[in-house]
Design a protein around this motif. Structure first.
Motif, PDB file in Angstrom:
ATOM      1  N   GLY A  83       0.813  -1.204   0.000  1.00  0.00           N
ATOM      2  CA  GLY A  83       0.000   0.000   0.000  1.00  0.00           C
ATOM      3  C   GLY A  83       0.850   1.258   0.000  1.00  0.00           C
ATOM      4  O   GLY A  83       0.570   2.214  -0.732  1.00  0.00           O
ATOM      5  N   LEU A  84       1.903   1.252   0.800  1.00  0.00           N
ATOM      6  CA  LEU A  84       2.804   2.398   0.851  1.00  0.00           C
ATOM      7  C   LEU A  84       3.542   2.579  -0.472  1.00  0.00           C
ATOM      8  O   LEU A  84       3.716   3.702  -0.960  1.00  0.00           O
ATOM      9  CB  LEU A  84       3.799   2.231   1.993  1.00  0.00           C
ATOM     10  CG  LEU A  84       3.235   2.445   3.401  1.00  0.00           C
ATOM     11  CD1 LEU A  84       4.196   1.911   4.444  1.00  0.00           C
ATOM     12  CD2 LEU A  84       2.961   3.935   3.638  1.00  0.00           C
ATOM     13  N   CYS A  85       3.989   1.465  -1.053  1.00  0.00           N
ATOM     14  CA  CYS A  85       4.714   1.542  -2.328  1.00  0.00           C
ATOM     15  C   CYS A  85       3.831   2.120  -3.430  1.00  0.00           C
ATOM     16  O   CYS A  85       4.276   2.957  -4.228  1.00  0.00           O
ATOM     17  CB  CYS A  85       5.230   0.165  -2.723  1.00  0.00           C
ATOM     18  SG  CYS A  85       6.601  -0.437  -1.712  1.00  0.00           S
ATOM     19  N   TYR A  86       2.576   1.686  -3.482  1.00  0.00           N
ATOM     20  CA  TYR A  86       1.646   2.218  -4.478  1.00  0.00           C
ATOM     21  C   TYR A  86       1.384   3.698  -4.236  1.00  0.00           C
ATOM     22  O   TYR A  86       1.404   4.520  -5.175  1.00  0.00           O
ATOM     23  CB  TYR A  86       0.326   1.445  -4.434  1.00  0.00           C
ATOM     24  CG  TYR A  86       0.325   0.167  -5.225  1.00  0.00           C
ATOM     25  CD1 TYR A  86       0.602   0.155  -6.595  1.00  0.00           C
ATOM     26  CD2 TYR A  86       0.021  -1.045  -4.611  1.00  0.00           C
ATOM     27  CE1 TYR A  86       0.597  -1.021  -7.322  1.00  0.00           C
ATOM     28  CE2 TYR A  86       0.009  -2.236  -5.321  1.00  0.00           C
ATOM     29  CZ  TYR A  86       0.297  -2.216  -6.683  1.00  0.00           C
ATOM     30  OH  TYR A  86       0.293  -3.386  -7.391  1.00  0.00           O
ATOM     31  N   ALA A  87       1.130   4.057  -2.971  1.00  0.00           N
ATOM     32  CA  ALA A  87       0.778   5.435  -2.650  1.00  0.00           C
ATOM     33  C   ALA A  87       1.932   6.403  -2.890  1.00  0.00           C
ATOM     34  O   ALA A  87       1.719   7.540  -3.324  1.00  0.00           O
ATOM     35  CB  ALA A  87       0.317   5.523  -1.201  1.00  0.00           C
ATOM     36  N   LEU A  88       3.150   5.943  -2.618  1.00  0.00           N
ATOM     37  CA  LEU A  88       4.321   6.818  -2.706  1.00  0.00           C
ATOM     38  C   LEU A  88       5.109   6.647  -3.999  1.00  0.00           C
ATOM     39  O   LEU A  88       6.067   7.374  -4.240  1.00  0.00           O
ATOM     40  CB  LEU A  88       5.251   6.549  -1.516  1.00  0.00           C
ATOM     41  CG  LEU A  88       4.630   6.736  -0.123  1.00  0.00           C
ATOM     42  CD1 LEU A  88       5.591   6.266   0.960  1.00  0.00           C
ATOM     43  CD2 LEU A  88       4.234   8.194   0.097  1.00  0.00           C
ATOM     44  N   SER A  89       4.720   5.656  -4.814  1.00  0.00           N
ATOM     45  CA  SER A  89       5.433   5.338  -6.056  1.00  0.00           C
ATOM     46  C   SER A  89       6.918   5.064  -5.791  1.00  0.00           C
ATOM     47  O   SER A  89       7.808   5.612  -6.439  1.00  0.00           O
ATOM     48  CB  SER A  89       5.278   6.487  -7.073  1.00  0.00           C
ATOM     49  OG  SER A  89       3.940   6.654  -7.432  1.00  0.00           O
ATOM     50  N   VAL A  90       7.158   4.183  -4.801  1.00  0.00           N
ATOM     51  CA  VAL A  90       8.532   3.797  -4.459  1.00  0.00           C
ATOM     52  C   VAL A  90       8.668   2.283  -4.592  1.00  0.00           C
ATOM     53  O   VAL A  90       7.671   1.551  -4.566  1.00  0.00           O
ATOM     54  CB  VAL A  90       8.904   4.243  -3.031  1.00  0.00           C
ATOM     55  CG1 VAL A  90       8.869   5.761  -2.927  1.00  0.00           C
ATOM     56  CG2 VAL A  90       7.997   3.600  -1.985  1.00  0.00           C
ATOM     57  N   PRO A  91       9.885   1.771  -4.738  1.00  0.00           N
ATOM     58  CA  PRO A  91      10.085   0.337  -4.906  1.00  0.00           C
ATOM     59  C   PRO A  91       9.888  -0.459  -3.621  1.00  0.00           C
ATOM     60  O   PRO A  91       9.990   0.080  -2.513  1.00  0.00           O
ATOM     61  CB  PRO A  91      11.536   0.232  -5.393  1.00  0.00           C
ATOM     62  CG  PRO A  91      12.192   1.477  -4.917  1.00  0.00           C
ATOM     63  CD  PRO A  91      11.136   2.534  -4.923  1.00  0.00           C
TER      64      PRO A  91
END
Length: 223
Positions: A83-91
């Motif tokens: 969820g964090l990766c999707y929200a922040l666009s990070v790997p």
């Protein structure tokens, strides 16, 4: 410099670390005997960010301990990380749970065998040398008094993790040493996550799944 958020939920320990490369900026964990991930994980994430004075937008990657371990714990940790990766666009970075557990051993020894409880007389285990190089990959195995005899006959062996409690009652070899209190922690994840981030060793966020090793099953209630 990379800001890394590390999440460990494979056992009852709910653990979160925020790091700049391999230096921990803030750390929270609950080493209680009960699972508290659903209640505490997102609170801990907010707390480590606040304590380090880092905003979510400054996170460069999210690392999650990939298992094996508790089915529910793994699902909660991986879901939060995704969820964090999707929200922040990070790997997304996945770290080796048993290697991180092995890295808690500081005593001189020849072999380190991290062991996590896998119900009944079974454990999840892997084997590392004193330099934390993997000698045997992760397996689910039924333990007996002659388990790991090849390594015990060759030198001092430290068994670390909550699965070591089962082994203490079975293995009486003089080369065996047990630490059944240790649980996987985000603290040791930091070094592994930083090394993976440096070489861009990341996961496909959409398709990544935890390493369950064994199928999940539900036991029926007794009438």
């Amino acid at each position: 410099m990379a800001i890394l958020l590390c999440i460990e939920t494979t056992t009852t320990n709910c653990s979160v670390a925020l790091a700049k490369d391999d230096v921990i900026l803030s750390f929270k964990e609950d080493m209680g005997l009960n699972y508290s991930h659903a209640e505490r994980l997102h609170i801990y994430i907010a707390e480590v960010l606040r304590e380090a004075n880092i905003s979510k937008s400054e996170i460069d990657a999210v690392a999650v301990s990939k298992g094996p371990g508790s089915y529910t714990g793994l699902r909660i940790g991986v879901s939060a990380a995704k969820g964090l990766c999707y929200a922040l666009s990070v790997p997304l970075i996945a770290t080796n749970t048993l290697k991180a557990l092995a890295m808690q051993v500081n005593d001189p020894c020849d072999y380190i065998i991290p062991v996590l409880d896998a119900r009944r007389m079974e454990v999840y285990s892997a084997i590392f040398n004193s330099e934390f190089n993997e000698l045997r990959g992760i397996e689910a195995q039924i333990v007996a008094e002659d388990s790991f005899l090849k390594y015990l006959d060759s030198g001092k062996v430290v068994f670390v993790g909550n699965g070591a409690a089962k082994l203490k009652d079975l293995i009486k070899h003089p080369n065996a040493q047990f630490n059944d209190v240790a649980l996987p922690s985000a603290r040791e994840m930091v070094t592994l996550a930083a090394a993976k981030h440096k070489i861009s060793d990341t996961e496909d966020v959409a398709y990544f799944e935890p390493f369950y090793l064994k199928d999940f099953y539900v036991t029926s209630k007794k009438k």
